[in-house]
Design an enzyme around this catalytic site. Structure first.
Site, PDB file in Angstrom:
ATOM      1  NE  ARG A   1      -2.334  -1.729   3.283  1.00  0.00           N
ATOM      2  CZ  ARG A   1      -2.154  -2.986   3.663  1.00  0.00           C
ATOM      3  NH1 ARG A   1      -2.579  -3.977   2.924  1.00  0.00           N
ATOM      4  NH2 ARG A   1      -1.558  -3.256   4.804  1.00  0.00           N
TER       5      ARG A   1
ATOM      6  CD  GLU B   1       0.156 -10.012  17.186  1.00  0.00           C
ATOM      7  OE1 GLU B   1      -0.535 -10.210  18.190  1.00  0.00           O
ATOM      8  OE2 GLU B   1      -0.310  -9.633  16.094  1.00  0.00           O
TER       9      GLU B   1
END
Length: 178
Positions: free
Chosen positions: A60, A97
């Site tokens: 993006r 994560e």
């Protein structure tokens, strides 16, 4: 202006997992007025900062970065996940994560002393942009700033990048929570 941009971003609760509010920029891209306002805001901020290249983070960051580079009349540089760029690259790992990933940049796209702006759609924990900053610096570039459409300040990424990477961060809008 920022309220128009923020209100054009759709929130999808529970995606990709329960407890997460996904900030979907596709609705901003589908809104020509909000998209133009976003690009115009970035252009106004950076047009007098002697930027010599805009580096977008896959994927993006490519959308916003390529248009911004065009508006500033500077090269657009691609920072991609490992194995996606065709020429010789350098790489930088970063923490996710639950694991690790690797970003790459073409070895010949940043010249020593280049004033590079790094852009992505969103900053959360700051891992991806920290890797991008390291890549640009490793090639001798000066990172002028890292910029984003969205900051999720509760996740601490912009604070981490400013303090640990000594790199200013700018974002157009903030959303509380994950």
């Amino acid at each position: 202006m920022n309220q128009t941009i923020a209100s054009s971003i759709r929130t999808i609760p529970g995606h990709p997992k329960p407890g997460i509010n996904f900030r979907d920029i596709t609705t901003l891209l589908e809104n020509p007025k909000a998209f133009r306002m976003t690009i115009d805001q970035f252009v106004q901020r950076y047009m007098d900062q002697n930027i010599t290249a805009v580096a977008g983070i896959e994927s993006r960051g490519f959308v916003f970065g390529s248009v911004l580079a065009y508006e500033l009349s500077v090269p657009f540089l691609s920072i991609r996940k490992a194995g996606k760029l065709p020429a010789e690259t350098i790489s930088q790992s970063y923490q996710l994560e639950y694991g690790e990933d690797v970003m790459e940049i073409h070895k010949d796209c940043v010249k020593p002393g280049d004033r590079v702006l790094i852009i992505d759609d969103l900053i959360a924990t700051g891992g991806t942009v920290s890797a991008a900053i390291k890549l640009v610096r490793q090639l001798g570039g000066v990172v002028v700033e890292s910029c984003f459409v969205i900051d999720l300040p509760d996740l601490g990424g912009s604070k981490k990048v400013q303090e640990e990477m000594d790199c200013p961060c700018y974002s157009i809008c903030e959303f509380e929570g994950d």
